[in-house]
Design an enzyme around this catalytic site. Structure first.
Site, PDB file in Angstrom:
ATOM      1  N   ASP A 386       0.850  -1.191   0.000  1.00  0.00           N
ATOM      2  CA  ASP A 386       0.000   0.000   0.000  1.00  0.00           C
ATOM      3  C   ASP A 386       0.887   1.242   0.000  1.00  0.00           C
ATOM      4  O   ASP A 386       1.138   1.858   1.037  1.00  0.00           O
ATOM      5  CB  ASP A 386      -0.903  -0.027   1.239  1.00  0.00           C
ATOM      6  N   GLU A 388       1.489   4.935  -0.888  1.00  0.00           N
ATOM      7  CA  GLU A 388       0.764   6.172  -1.180  1.00  0.00           C
ATOM      8  C   GLU A 388       1.732   7.367  -1.196  1.00  0.00           C
ATOM      9  O   GLU A 388       1.924   7.999  -0.175  1.00  0.00           O
ATOM     10  CB  GLU A 388      -0.333   6.367  -0.146  1.00  0.00           C
ATOM     11  N   TYR A 456     -12.367   6.173  -3.078  1.00  0.00           N
ATOM     12  CA  TYR A 456     -12.980   6.934  -1.983  1.00  0.00           C
ATOM     13  C   TYR A 456     -11.978   8.001  -1.577  1.00  0.00           C
ATOM     14  O   TYR A 456     -10.861   8.055  -2.125  1.00  0.00           O
ATOM     15  CB  TYR A 456     -13.331   6.016  -0.798  1.00  0.00           C
TER      16      TYR A 456
END
Length: 615
Positions: A386, A388, A456
């Site tokens: 993950d 980011e 989202y």
């Protein structure tokens, strides 16, 4: 995945992957009585982890004599800058760099042949030296240097049937000779053998197992475990094939066991366990070019009582694995269709990926060793990364280049092999020149099982004055604040890059984002700041918003609500079912959500995902 504010755990016990086991000894500096006592016992130190600025350590005392030991004291020296930060199962004192550990009331007596262990978390880079047990040498001899054996070679699996597997490995080395080998299945010893081969029998067909080997020397010291090999017995389906046609994956956060009081058991008690196929366990950290533990206490040391345990059985003080990892193991036993991936990074811990990409192969190797640690290798079925964000800005900015993500996934697949899942959470920024454009996701797709597209958090009260907008719009709508910030355009851009539709999962947030000081019911209103939330301003769980601010409108496939001066947007069961239909129409591989604890006690939103993805 936005890693929301974490509660800080008080760590009482830390254990990481086995890396070194060292028997320490110096000539005894004591009288005849102490020397006699030392000759009947040994003390062995295990460095169980090393995260750069600190480490985990464990001492094991064994009574090698014929009479019981009534009390014990272990002493050692640390180099300057190294010390015990916290410990358990002993009373610790020190004078400068000299440390002493004495038994507590309940573990002073050691019967002949029995062992007692105690441990600590250390700071600094050093190792113990000059070990003494009850005043004598820790190896039970007057001669120093009885080191523990090395790790054997990683076992090779062959002759795999429905119920058995043959294992072969290369020998370990030891200064005084290797006596035998422990065979570890899923972290637990199943056999001790003198040779270099073992056939494990009585297994279950179509089931995943993980094996490692540990050597014992003539003093009965155990060395570090070998690398692990995963085996799937015949008679079942492929190890990475989810049941049914669609993936239904949820994130479980390790910090949720604190203030949120959400535990693995809640996945089962809510009914969600029967409606998902995968769990991403969040998060492991990325530090110094390596995958590291995120929260050791929550991960594998927290003791669960019967009331919070998946199977209603309480943990014991001396069991080898506790915490969330053990609870996930129990959940998988009850729901064998569920696969679990260990997710590394997240919003808070993505800063280390750029450094890790200086050597992708070494990074992948570190991740594999941690995920496949023999104590919990059976818990995990793969890894999720993950980051980011690669070659873009999140909490910090990365400039490692458009190929860095592809290089990472290629290295992960090479190390984890075909029998493990390799996935990633990725941006949904489809704006021109945005975060999707900054990375070669199409090139990476060949090495990956799927992408968790974070559809989202497009809009929120970080823009404190608005305009109000749904944080998870399915598609564009008139007045949307930013072009390219919606699910449909994100999915389309990934497809255009060459990512197969079946490797794309649609993301659902089990929470809402909101503003306060809003007078306008419809999207596009002005605000004065973020609405109050239980854990963080501007964000609130669905289970709370459902009652406190019920939805009174929809826009771009997402619900919104205006109550008093607050304005919230979030998904409801109805909007999720509609999004799942859209996902199937697009040929996507399924959906995932962030995260379990935002759902109601009876799993309304997880049920909606399951219902919407059914044929």
């Amino acid at each position: 995945m936005r890693q929301r504010t974490k509660a800080v755990a008080g760590l009482s016990a830390l254990l990481l992957p086995l890396s070194a086991m060292v028997g320490l000894a110096t000539p005894a500096q004591a009288g005849p009585a102490a020397a006699a006592a030392a000759a009947t016992a040994t003390a062995t130190f295990t460095k169980t982890s090393d995260w750069g600025s600190g480490f985990g350590g464990n001492w094991t005392i064994k009574n090698t004599g014929t009479t019981a030991i009534s009390s014990w004291t272990v002493e050692w020296d640390f180099p300057t800058g190294t010390k015990v930060a916290s410990g358990w199962d002993a009373t610790f004192t020190n004078s400068a760099n000299h440390w002493t550990a004495k038994n507590v009331g309940w573990n002073g007596t050691i019967a002949p042949g029995a062992t007692v262990s105690f441990g600590f978390n250390g700071t600094g880079p050093g190792n113990p030296s000059g070990c003494k047990l009850n005043g004598g040498s820790c190896d039970g001899d007057t001669q120093p240097g009885d080191a523990a054996p090395s790790a054997p070679g990683t076992p090779a699996a062959s002759n795999i049937t429905d119920t058995s597997v043959k294992l072969d490995w290369s020998a370990a080395t030891d200064d005084k000779g290797v006596k035998n080998y422990d065979v570890l299945r899923d972290g637990a010893k199943v056999a001790t053998v003198t040779g270099l081969t073992y056939t494990d029998q009585g297994l279950t067909k179509g089931t995943d197992y993980s094996y490692a080997i540990q050597a014992r020397d003539t003093a009965d010291q155990t060395g570090p475990a070998s690398g692990s090999v995963k085996v799937r017995t015949t008679g079942g389906g492929g190890p990475t094939d989810p049941p049914g046609d669609q993936i239904k994956m949820g994130y479980f956060t390790n910090w949720g066991v604190y203030g949120r009081n959400y535990h693995v058991k809640n996945i089962a008690s809510s009914g969600s366990a029967s409606k998902i196929t995968h769990i991403n366990y969040a998060f492991g950290n990325v530090q110094g070019g390596k995958c590291t533990i995120g929260d050791a206490y929550a991960d594998y040391d927290k003791a669960y009582g019967a009331d919070q345990s998946v199977d209603g059985v309480a943990d014991t003080w001396d069991q080898p694995l506790r915490g969330n990892f053990n609870q996930l193991r129990k959940l998988k036993a009850k729901y064998p269709n569920i696969k679990v991936l260990w997710s590394f990074g997240g919003w808070t811990w993505s800063g280390g990926f750029g450094d890790a990409m200086k050597n992708p192969a070494a990074f992948a190797d570190s991740c594999y060793k941690l995920v496949e640690d023999p104590r919990w290798a059976d818990v995990f079925d793969g890894i999720d990364l993950d980051w980011e964000y690669p070659n873009a800005c999140g909490l910090s900015c990365d400039t490692s280049g458009p190929a860095s993500f592809k290089n990472m996934m290629q290295a992960m697949r090479a190390k984890f092999g075909a029998n493990n899942l390799v996935t990633a959470a990725v941006t949904a920024d489809a704006s021109t020149g945005g975060k999707i454009d900054a990375v070669d996701y199409g090139g990476a797709a060949q090495y990956m099982d799927w992408f968790n597209v974070m559809t989202y958090d497009f809009f929120g009260a970080w823009a404190k004055n608005g305009p109000t907008a749904p944080h998870s719009p399915l598609n564009a709508y008139p007045g949307i604040p930013q072009a390219g910030f919606n699910s449909a355009e994100a999915i389309a851009k990934f497809k255009a890059q060459g990512v197969p539709a079946k490797k794309l999962l649609l993301g659902i947030g089990f929470y809402g984002r909101g503003w306060t000081g809003v007078t306008q019911k419809e999207p596009g209103g002005t605000a004065t700041g973020p609405a109050q939330g239980t854990y963080e301003a501007g964000i609130e769980d669905y289970k709370v918003l459902k009652a406190s601010c019920p939805s009174n409108g929809t826009v771009a496939g997402t619900a919104y609500a205006h109550c008093g001066t607050n304005w919230w947007s979030y998904d409801t069961p109805a909007t999720i079912i509609a999004k799942m239909k859209w996902s199937k129409d697009q040929g996507l591989g399924g959906a995932f959500f962030w995260e379990f604890s935002g759902d109601t006690a009876n799993g309304e939103l997880a049920t909606a995902i399951d219902t919407g993805l059914k044929p």
